[in-house]
Design a protein around this motif. Structure first.
Motif, PDB file in Angstrom:
ATOM      1  N   ASN A 181       0.961  33.496   0.029  1.00 58.28           N
ATOM      2  CA  ASN A 181       1.144  32.344  -0.851  1.00 58.28           C
ATOM      3  C   ASN A 181      -0.160  31.801  -1.390  1.00 58.28           C
ATOM      4  O   ASN A 181      -0.167  30.852  -2.132  1.00 58.28           O
ATOM      5  N   TYR A 182      -1.271  32.348  -1.012  1.00 57.80           N
ATOM      6  CA  TYR A 182      -2.557  31.825  -1.455  1.00 57.80           C
ATOM      7  C   TYR A 182      -3.029  32.656  -2.634  1.00 57.80           C
ATOM      8  O   TYR A 182      -3.969  33.407  -2.562  1.00 57.80           O
ATOM      9  N   SER A 183      -2.353  32.543  -3.752  1.00 59.55           N
ATOM     10  CA  SER A 183      -2.675  33.354  -4.913  1.00 59.55           C
ATOM     11  C   SER A 183      -4.035  32.982  -5.484  1.00 59.55           C
ATOM     12  O   SER A 183      -4.419  31.833  -5.509  1.00 59.55           O
ATOM     13  N   SER A 184      -4.755  33.997  -5.923  1.00 62.39           N
ATOM     14  CA  SER A 184      -6.116  33.782  -6.390  1.00 62.39           C
ATOM     15  C   SER A 184      -6.180  33.375  -7.852  1.00 62.39           C
ATOM     16  O   SER A 184      -7.212  32.928  -8.313  1.00 62.39           O
ATOM     17  N   GLY A 185      -5.104  33.508  -8.581  1.00 59.60           N
ATOM     18  CA  GLY A 185      -5.144  33.194 -10.000  1.00 59.60           C
ATOM     19  C   GLY A 185      -4.749  31.771 -10.332  1.00 59.60           C
ATOM     20  O   GLY A 185      -4.567  31.438 -11.486  1.00 59.60           O
ATOM     21  N   SER A 186      -4.595  30.933  -9.338  1.00 58.82           N
ATOM     22  CA  SER A 186      -4.139  29.565  -9.591  1.00 58.82           C
ATOM     23  C   SER A 186      -5.245  28.716 -10.174  1.00 58.82           C
ATOM     24  O   SER A 186      -6.400  28.877  -9.853  1.00 58.82           O
ATOM     25  N   LYS A 187      -4.833  27.769 -11.003  1.00 58.16           N
ATOM     26  CA  LYS A 187      -5.783  26.764 -11.484  1.00 58.16           C
ATOM     27  C   LYS A 187      -5.918  25.702 -10.418  1.00 58.16           C
ATOM     28  O   LYS A 187      -4.945  25.346  -9.774  1.00 58.16           O
ATOM     29  N   SER A 188      -7.086  25.169 -10.237  1.00 62.57           N
ATOM     30  CA  SER A 188      -7.296  24.112  -9.261  1.00 62.57           C
ATOM     31  C   SER A 188      -7.499  22.794  -9.983  1.00 62.57           C
ATOM     32  O   SER A 188      -8.445  22.642 -10.736  1.00 62.57           O
ATOM     33  N   THR A 189      -6.578  21.893  -9.763  1.00 61.67           N
ATOM     34  CA  THR A 189      -6.718  20.557 -10.330  1.00 61.67           C
ATOM     35  C   THR A 189      -6.517  19.581  -9.204  1.00 61.67           C
ATOM     36  O   THR A 189      -5.439  19.518  -8.634  1.00 61.67           O
ATOM     37  N   GLY A 190      -7.525  18.838  -8.857  1.00 58.90           N
ATOM     38  CA  GLY A 190      -7.471  18.047  -7.644  1.00 58.90           C
ATOM     39  C   GLY A 190      -7.316  16.567  -7.876  1.00 58.90           C
ATOM     40  O   GLY A 190      -7.684  16.040  -8.904  1.00 58.90           O
ATOM     41  N   ILE A 191      -6.783  15.930  -6.876  1.00 54.37           N
ATOM     42  CA  ILE A 191      -6.683  14.486  -6.850  1.00 54.37           C
ATOM     43  C   ILE A 191      -7.225  14.041  -5.505  1.00 54.37           C
ATOM     44  O   ILE A 191      -6.804  14.518  -4.476  1.00 54.37           O
ATOM     45  N   VAL A 224       0.853  -1.193   0.000  1.00 52.13           N
ATOM     46  CA  VAL A 224       0.000   0.000   0.000  1.00 52.13           C
ATOM     47  C   VAL A 224       0.889   1.242   0.000  1.00 52.13           C
ATOM     48  O   VAL A 224       1.795   1.374   0.836  1.00 52.13           O
ATOM     49  N   ALA A 225       0.620   2.169  -0.935  1.00 47.35           N
ATOM     50  CA  ALA A 225       1.416   3.392  -1.055  1.00 47.35           C
ATOM     51  C   ALA A 225       1.065   4.361   0.070  1.00 47.35           C
ATOM     52  O   ALA A 225      -0.103   4.546   0.422  1.00 47.35           O
ATOM     53  N   VAL A 226       2.094   4.990   0.626  1.00 42.54           N
ATOM     54  CA  VAL A 226       1.909   6.032   1.635  1.00 42.54           C
ATOM     55  C   VAL A 226       2.941   7.128   1.378  1.00 42.54           C
ATOM     56  O   VAL A 226       4.124   6.845   1.174  1.00 42.54           O
ATOM     57  N   THR A 227       2.471   8.360   1.326  1.00 41.64           N
ATOM     58  CA  THR A 227       3.342   9.508   1.093  1.00 41.64           C
ATOM     59  C   THR A 227       3.222  10.449   2.277  1.00 41.64           C
ATOM     60  O   THR A 227       2.130  10.677   2.788  1.00 41.64           O
ATOM     61  N   SER A 228       4.351  11.006   2.691  1.00 47.28           N
ATOM     62  CA  SER A 228       4.326  11.984   3.769  1.00 47.28           C
ATOM     63  C   SER A 228       5.086  13.231   3.329  1.00 47.28           C
ATOM     64  O   SER A 228       6.043  13.153   2.559  1.00 47.28           O
ATOM     65  N   PHE A 229       4.617  14.371   3.823  1.00 44.99           N
ATOM     66  CA  PHE A 229       5.287  15.639   3.573  1.00 44.99           C
ATOM     67  C   PHE A 229       4.838  16.635   4.627  1.00 44.99           C
ATOM     68  O   PHE A 229       3.902  16.371   5.391  1.00 44.99           O
ATOM     69  N   THR A 230       5.516  17.758   4.681  1.00 46.47           N
ATOM     70  CA  THR A 230       5.167  18.821   5.616  1.00 46.47           C
ATOM     71  C   THR A 230       4.615  19.991   4.824  1.00 46.47           C
ATOM     72  O   THR A 230       5.201  20.402   3.821  1.00 46.47           O
ATOM     73  N   LEU A 231       3.492  20.519   5.291  1.00 43.88           N
ATOM     74  CA  LEU A 231       2.831  21.643   4.642  1.00 43.88           C
ATOM     75  C   LEU A 231       3.037  22.891   5.496  1.00 43.88           C
ATOM     76  O   LEU A 231       2.711  22.893   6.688  1.00 43.88           O
ATOM     77  N   ALA A 232       3.598  23.938   4.915  1.00 44.71           N
ATOM     78  CA  ALA A 232       3.754  25.219   5.605  1.00 44.71           C
ATOM     79  C   ALA A 232       2.492  26.037   5.347  1.00 44.71           C
ATOM     80  O   ALA A 232       2.164  26.340   4.205  1.00 44.71           O
ATOM     81  N   VAL A 233       1.791  26.377   6.420  1.00 45.74           N
ATOM     82  CA  VAL A 233       0.531  27.105   6.327  1.00 45.74           C
ATOM     83  C   VAL A 233       0.697  28.437   7.049  1.00 45.74           C
ATOM     84  O   VAL A 233       0.988  28.463   8.261  1.00 45.74           O
ATOM     85  N   ASN A 234       0.535  29.534   6.324  1.00 49.11           N
ATOM     86  CA  ASN A 234       0.676  30.853   6.925  1.00 49.11           C
ATOM     87  C   ASN A 234      -0.405  31.103   7.958  1.00 49.11           C
ATOM     88  O   ASN A 234      -1.569  30.742   7.757  1.00 49.11           O
ATOM     89  N   ARG A 235      -0.022  31.757   9.043  1.00 53.31           N
ATOM     90  CA  ARG A 235      -0.997  32.193  10.038  1.00 53.31           C
ATOM     91  C   ARG A 235      -1.688  33.446   9.515  1.00 53.31           C
ATOM     92  O   ARG A 235      -1.138  34.155   8.673  1.00 53.31           O
ATOM     93  N   PRO A 236      -2.909  33.726   9.997  1.00 51.86           N
ATOM     94  CA  PRO A 236      -3.670  34.854   9.438  1.00 51.86           C
ATOM     95  C   PRO A 236      -3.205  36.229   9.926  1.00 51.86           C
ATOM     96  O   PRO A 236      -3.849  37.227   9.656  1.00 51.86           O
ATOM     97  N   PHE A 237      -2.093  36.292  10.626  1.00 54.94           N
ATOM     98  CA  PHE A 237      -1.591  37.562  11.134  1.00 54.94           C
ATOM     99  C   PHE A 237      -0.077  37.575  11.017  1.00 54.94           C
ATOM    100  O   PHE A 237       0.547  36.549  10.785  1.00 54.94           O
ATOM    101  N   LYS A 238       0.503  38.758  11.185  1.00 52.25           N
ATOM    102  CA  LYS A 238       1.965  38.885  11.143  1.00 52.25           C
ATOM    103  C   LYS A 238       2.456  39.332  12.511  1.00 52.25           C
ATOM    104  O   LYS A 238       1.707  39.900  13.301  1.00 52.25           O
TER     105      LYS A 238
END
Length: 158
Positions: free
Chosen positions: A119-129, A24-38
């Protein structure tokens, strides 16, 4: 009980694909998520969240995501523990992804950031899996040439 997580962020390094002894395939990674404030000095803070993806979605994530890729994750929080080599109990909290959305075409993550550093640009294409979908297609049928879209009633889900 509700245990639901939705995240959008960038990968801190390339995903690591492994297979269980049962294949069974398993992938792991770390996602950097910006906080809503500076911070007071204007610096953006981020959280670094461990993500685990299973089966076909794991293989797709490993094949189509790279360091810096913008991804959306839908999943749940899970905790586990184990005893390390020194005999100490180690607790791990991670997000088990049910769905991984590729939010920009492969290889374009560096040019898609806005001037504000968000980093949450609004012009990105969304292609999901998700677990049930195949490989992504980066052809957006809604990019405009100004012509009306011809959709038959048979194509509508409602």
């Amino acid at each position: 009980m509700i245990n639901r997580v939705v995240l959008v962020g960038r990968l801190t390094k390339a995903p690591e694909l492994r297979y269980t002894p049962n294949g069974v395939a398993v992938t792991s990674f770390t996602l950097a998520v910006n906080r809503p404030f500076k911070k007071q000095d204007g610096e953006q803070e981020a959280d670094f969240i461990p993500i685990v993806v299973w089966r076909k979605a794991a293989e797709n994530a490993a094949n189509f995501l790279n360091k810096g890729s913008l991804a959306g994750i839908d999943g749940r929080i899970q905790t586990r523990n184990y005893e390390n080599n020194e005999g100490k109990r180690v607790y791990v909290t991670e997000v088990i992804a049910d769905s991984v959305q590729f939010l920009e075409p492969k290889g374009t993550h560096s040019s898609n950031q806005s001037a504000s550093g968000d980093n949450y640009s609004s012009g990105s294409k969304s292609t999901g899996i998700s677990q049930s979908q195949g490989a992504p297609s980066f052809d957006d049928p809604f990019t405009g040439d100004g012509k009306p879209i011809d959709i038959s009633d048979d194509d509508l889900p409602f």
